[in-house]
Design a protein around this motif. Structure first.
Motif, PDB file in Angstrom:
ATOM      1  N   HIS A  65       0.832  -1.201   0.000  1.00 41.86           N
ATOM      2  CA  HIS A  65       0.000   0.000   0.000  1.00 41.86           C
ATOM      3  C   HIS A  65       0.872   1.258   0.000  1.00 41.86           C
ATOM      4  CE1 HIS A  65      -4.067  -1.747   0.792  1.00 41.86           C
ATOM      5  NE2 HIS A  65      -3.321  -2.770   1.133  1.00 41.86           N
ATOM      6  N   SER A  66       2.169   1.087   0.228  1.00 41.22           N
ATOM      7  CA  SER A  66       3.062   2.231   0.222  1.00 41.22           C
ATOM      8  C   SER A  66       4.150   1.987  -0.816  1.00 41.22           C
ATOM      9  CB  SER A  66       3.680   2.418   1.610  1.00 41.22           C
ATOM     10  OG  SER A  66       4.313   1.233   2.026  1.00 41.22           O
ATOM     11  N   ASP A  67       4.980   2.998  -1.031  1.00 37.73           N
ATOM     12  CA  ASP A  67       6.020   2.876  -2.052  1.00 37.73           C
ATOM     13  C   ASP A  67       7.136   1.962  -1.578  1.00 37.73           C
ATOM     14  OD1 ASP A  67       5.622   6.374  -2.838  1.00 37.73           O
ATOM     15  OD2 ASP A  67       4.674   4.600  -3.687  1.00 37.73           O
ATOM     16  N   GLY A  68       7.850   1.403  -2.573  1.00 33.24           N
ATOM     17  CA  GLY A  68       9.014   0.588  -2.228  1.00 33.24           C
ATOM     18  C   GLY A  68       8.634  -0.858  -1.969  1.00 33.24           C
ATOM     19  N   THR A  97      -3.504   0.812  -4.867  1.00 34.61           N
ATOM     20  CA  THR A  97      -3.973   2.156  -4.499  1.00 34.61           C
ATOM     21  C   THR A  97      -5.465   2.050  -4.183  1.00 34.61           C
ATOM     22  OG1 THR A  97      -3.991   2.512  -6.872  1.00 34.61           O
ATOM     23  CG2 THR A  97      -2.389   3.756  -5.609  1.00 34.61           C
ATOM     24  N   PRO A  98      -5.928   2.742  -3.150  1.00 35.60           N
ATOM     25  CA  PRO A  98      -7.319   2.559  -2.699  1.00 35.60           C
ATOM     26  C   PRO A  98      -8.365   2.885  -3.762  1.00 35.60           C
ATOM     27  CG  PRO A  98      -6.057   3.785  -1.072  1.00 35.60           C
ATOM     28  CD  PRO A  98      -5.202   3.676  -2.277  1.00 35.60           C
ATOM     29  N   LEU A  99      -8.029   3.803  -4.701  1.00 34.69           N
ATOM     30  CA  LEU A  99      -9.047   4.233  -5.660  1.00 34.69           C
ATOM     31  C   LEU A  99      -9.093   3.352  -6.901  1.00 34.69           C
ATOM     32  CD1 LEU A  99      -8.443   8.080  -5.410  1.00 34.69           C
ATOM     33  CD2 LEU A  99     -10.209   6.726  -4.293  1.00 34.69           C
ATOM     34  N   ASP A 100      -8.135   2.440  -7.041  1.00 35.78           N
ATOM     35  CA  ASP A 100      -8.071   1.600  -8.238  1.00 35.78           C
ATOM     36  C   ASP A 100      -8.820   0.307  -7.973  1.00 35.78           C
ATOM     37  OD1 ASP A 100      -5.346   0.853 -10.537  1.00 35.78           O
ATOM     38  OD2 ASP A 100      -7.416   0.134 -10.471  1.00 35.78           O
ATOM     39  N   GLY A 158       1.733   1.993   5.168  1.00 27.62           N
ATOM     40  CA  GLY A 158       2.368   3.078   5.896  1.00 27.62           C
ATOM     41  C   GLY A 158       1.605   3.302   7.192  1.00 27.62           C
ATOM     42  N   LEU A 159       2.148   4.175   8.029  1.00 30.69           N
ATOM     43  CA  LEU A 159       1.476   4.473   9.295  1.00 30.69           C
ATOM     44  C   LEU A 159       0.259   5.341   9.025  1.00 30.69           C
ATOM     45  CD1 LEU A 159       4.628   5.281  11.417  1.00 30.69           C
ATOM     46  CD2 LEU A 159       3.264   3.201  11.480  1.00 30.69           C
ATOM     47  N   GLN A 160      -0.821   5.086   9.752  1.00 30.21           N
ATOM     48  CA  GLN A 160      -2.057   5.832   9.528  1.00 30.21           C
ATOM     49  C   GLN A 160      -1.903   7.296   9.891  1.00 30.21           C
ATOM     50  OE1 GLN A 160      -5.298   3.946  11.576  1.00 30.21           O
ATOM     51  NE2 GLN A 160      -5.485   2.316  10.081  1.00 30.21           N
ATOM     52  N   THR A 161      -1.012   7.566  10.838  1.00 30.56           N
ATOM     53  CA  THR A 161      -0.865   8.942  11.323  1.00 30.56           C
ATOM     54  C   THR A 161       0.189   9.717  10.551  1.00 30.56           C
ATOM     55  OG1 THR A 161       0.550   7.985  13.024  1.00 30.56           O
ATOM     56  CG2 THR A 161      -1.708   8.517  13.639  1.00 30.56           C
ATOM     57  N   LYS A 200       4.198  10.057   8.590  1.00 26.58           N
ATOM     58  CA  LYS A 200       5.592   9.610   8.663  1.00 26.58           C
ATOM     59  C   LYS A 200       6.069   9.622  10.110  1.00 26.58           C
ATOM     60  CE  LYS A 200       6.297   9.540   4.121  1.00 26.58           C
ATOM     61  NZ  LYS A 200       6.592   8.336   3.359  1.00 26.58           N
ATOM     62  N   SER A 201       7.022   8.729  10.378  1.00 22.08           N
ATOM     63  CA  SER A 201       7.590   8.670  11.725  1.00 22.08           C
ATOM     64  C   SER A 201       9.091   8.453  11.612  1.00 22.08           C
ATOM     65  CB  SER A 201       6.945   7.540  12.516  1.00 22.08           C
ATOM     66  OG  SER A 201       7.707   7.253  13.671  1.00 22.08           O
ATOM     67  N   ARG A 202       9.817   8.977  12.600  1.00 21.93           N
ATOM     68  CA  ARG A 202      11.267   8.787  12.617  1.00 21.93           C
ATOM     69  C   ARG A 202      11.626   7.373  13.045  1.00 21.93           C
ATOM     70  NH1 ARG A 202      14.252  12.444  16.878  1.00 21.93           N
ATOM     71  NH2 ARG A 202      13.157  10.966  18.177  1.00 21.93           N
ATOM     72  N   ASP A 203      10.749   6.764  13.883  1.00 25.94           N
ATOM     73  CA  ASP A 203      11.081   5.455  14.457  1.00 25.94           C
ATOM     74  C   ASP A 203      10.568   4.288  13.635  1.00 25.94           C
ATOM     75  OD1 ASP A 203      10.254   7.069  17.495  1.00 25.94           O
ATOM     76  OD2 ASP A 203      12.278   6.640  16.751  1.00 25.94           O
ATOM     77  N   LEU A 204       9.549   4.531  12.818  1.00 24.34           N
ATOM     78  CA  LEU A 204       8.934   3.432  12.084  1.00 24.34           C
ATOM     79  C   LEU A 204       8.716   3.810  10.626  1.00 24.34           C
ATOM     80  CD1 LEU A 204       6.095   2.232  14.506  1.00 24.34           C
ATOM     81  CD2 LEU A 204       8.234   1.067  14.035  1.00 24.34           C
ATOM     82  N   THR A 205       8.779   2.794   9.759  1.00 30.45           N
ATOM     83  CA  THR A 205       8.469   3.012   8.350  1.00 30.45           C
ATOM     84  C   THR A 205       7.020   2.648   8.053  1.00 30.45           C
ATOM     85  OG1 THR A 205      10.745   2.405   7.817  1.00 30.45           O
ATOM     86  CG2 THR A 205       9.179   2.482   6.001  1.00 30.45           C
ATOM     87  N   GLY A 206       6.533   1.586   8.683  1.00 32.48           N
ATOM     88  CA  GLY A 206       5.170   1.190   8.400  1.00 32.48           C
ATOM     89  C   GLY A 206       4.760  -0.034   9.183  1.00 32.48           C
ATOM     90  N   THR A 207       3.625  -0.604   8.783  1.00 35.25           N
ATOM     91  CA  THR A 207       3.108  -1.805   9.449  1.00 35.25           C
ATOM     92  C   THR A 207       3.070  -2.955   8.452  1.00 35.25           C
ATOM     93  OG1 THR A 207       0.808  -1.318   8.889  1.00 35.25           O
ATOM     94  CG2 THR A 207       1.632  -0.418  10.942  1.00 35.25           C
TER      95      THR A 207
END
Lengths: 248, 275
Positions: free
Chosen positions: A26-29, A177-180, A202-205, A207-214
């Protein structure tokens, strides 16, 4: 760091032979695709890498940071790269019938048949040896005008190729992507057909310095488990955390 | 209870809808295994890509199947699939069940109308059809259209680690019956512990309910025992009248209308107009 990823996915205890892994991004990379490539390379498996979006140099560069050399494996015939970008450029110039992207100019032929035949010719040469068929960003095919049913059929053919040879594994990544609606429909259907599904978000809230995503890890076969993790990407790997333990 | 009745005899057509989070394939396999054990001949058509564990599962239920990937040419594919469904039906008599796993790849290649037409052709030959569909892959309109083709629609879900099957059955008379049932599946693919889901009664203690509706107040609003007894002995006037009229004739409702005398006015109402 690669060991912690494999432990989280339980691939240190469960053999990947005969199994299919779907990475829904759901996120890049695609950090986990590179982790699985590293895992396959370290286990001595042959790798057939199909990419529609990146050159071989990109995978070599990332692989070098993670501790394995793609160019070395390519030279020893322990890996094969079917790259979409060069072949697409050549198909514009030469209109070669055997070019995997010839379908762009000839609508009567079956799309993706030539790509599948190219993959099959590589796999047939590795019969009896463990191998991994890795397809990066399968959703790119939809951007090239392929219909979802053709993409699904291509996945089924690759899947049956793996199951014919019991020591093969299929690793597919697909960006969502959610719209596709088409890609969501395809990724949901492929999720029903895959043994292991990794869903990167990615994180719902933000970007974060400590985490990239879930990351959600779901096994459709034994052990039939579903687990959530947080992860942080570094230059040389990924660190996995149980939710809420990243800053401990 | 729909699932319990289905275990005894298959209906003309059963559709099992599942999702990515709750798989319906175990219930699907258990149902057709049950019919196979009860003397029905099962023809299994697999259009889904199988998981790595499904080979062992198929060996356990003793079915043979081959994964069928739909061909590129849509017309040829549909004709060949329909002919494979209908082949050799005469020799199997009435005890034939066709199991389709699943309808989702067919719906990716065909329209709902084409699939419905193919299934109706099959139902006309009095063949029981049990099909699986992945509900989260298709839109609501497609799934609703399938409801018109299948007589029985089962949806699997999970709550508190128990499997629930929500069934809707459309009878021949047009009546709809629905039920929610718990179920479990053993290692031998048998469906057991089928029981109806009962809604829990609200946990209200009778003793905690107030005995009187009179609010608490410094004024004396309620009645003592003597006053209660006197009030219970009061006969209300309309009841007395009803009782007396009931003795003369059978008490039944009637409307008493007294026509009023017509109020005719001799004056011309338009007299004041200057036309």
């Amino acid at each position: 760091m690669a060991d912690t990823v494999m432990k989280a996915l339980m691939l240190d205890k469960i053999q990947i032979d005969g199994k299919s892994v779907l990475i829904v991004q759901h996120s890049d990379g695609s950090p986990f695709l590179h982790s699985l490539l590293t895992h396959s390379a370290r286990q001595g498996r042959r790798i057939c890498l199909v990419s529609f979006n990146q050159l071989v140099g990109y995978y070599h560069s990332v692989g070098t940071r993670l501790g394995w050399n793609l160019n070395n494996l390519l030279s020893k015939n322990q890996a094969a790269f079917i790259g979409g970008l060069h072949t697409l450029k050549d198909s514009f110039q030469f209109h070669c019938p055997s070019n995997p992207f010839n379908f762009l100019f000839n609508s009567t032929t079956c799309p993706l048949q030539a790509i599948f035949l190219a993959i099959e010719s590589v796999i047939v040469g590795w019969i009896g040896q463990p191998f991994s068929l890795v397809i990066d960003e399968l959703d790119c095919l939809l951007n090239l005008g392929i219909e979802p049913k053709a993409m699904i059929q291509f996945f089924q053919k690759c899947h049956s190729l793996i199951q014919t040879h019991s020591n093969g594994s299929l690793i597919v990544s697909i960006g969502v992507t959610p719209l596709d609606k088409e890609i969501i429909q395809c990724s949901t259907l492929l999720s029903h057909w895959s043994d292991l599904i990794l869903t990167e978000r990615g994180l719902q809230t933000g970007k974060s310095r400590d985490l990239t995503g879930t990351l959600t890890v779901k096994w459709n076969v034994s052990p039939f488990s579903e687990q959530d993790f947080h992860f942080k990407c570094f230059d040389r790997g990924i660190k996995m955390f149980a939710p809420g333990t990243a800053v401990l | 209870m729909i699932l319990k009745d289905l275990l005894k005899q298959p209906l003309v057509s059963i559709l099992i809808e599942d999702s990515y989070s709750v798989r319906g394939r175990p219930l699907f396999l258990s149902l057709i295994h049950n019919y196979s054990e009860n003397g029905y001949s099962v023809r299994y058509f697999k259009y889904d890509s199988p998981l790595s564990s499904e080979k062992c599962e198929m060996e356990q239920v003793k079915f043979t199947c081959q994964t069928c990937i739909l061909k590129e040419d849509q017309d040829n594919s549909r004709m060949s699939i329909e002919s494979s469904w209908c082949s050799d039906l005469a020799n199997n008599g009435d005890h034939l069940v066709i199991a389709i796993d699943s309808l989702s790849p067919l719906l990716m290649n065909w329209t709902v109308g084409a699939l419905a037409s193919a299934l109706r052709n099959l139902q006309k030959r009095r063949v029981a059809v049990v099909a699986l569909v992945h509900g989260d892959v298709h839109d609501k309109e497609t799934l609703q259209a399938l409801n018109y083709v299948f007589h029985c629609h089962l949806t699997v879900r999970k709550t508190e680690d128990r499997n629930i099957c929500s069934g809707v059955l459309r009878k021949g008379s047009g009546k709809l019956v629905d039920s929610d049932e718990y179920y479990s599946i053993t290692d031998r693919w048998e469906i057991k512990d089928v029981e109806e889901v009962t809604k829990p009664s609200p946990n209200v203690l009778v003793e905690s309910l107030p005995k009187h509706a009179v609010p608490k107040s410094t004024f004396k609003l309620d009645l003592n025992a003597k006053e209660e007894e006197a009030r219970s002995q009061v006969v209300l006037p309309y009841i007395r009248k009803q009782a007396s009229s009931a003795t003369s004739e059978t008490a039944k409702g009637q409307i008493i209308y007294e026509a009023e005398a017509p109020d005719w006015d001799d004056e011309d109402p338009d007299d004041d107009l200057e036309i």
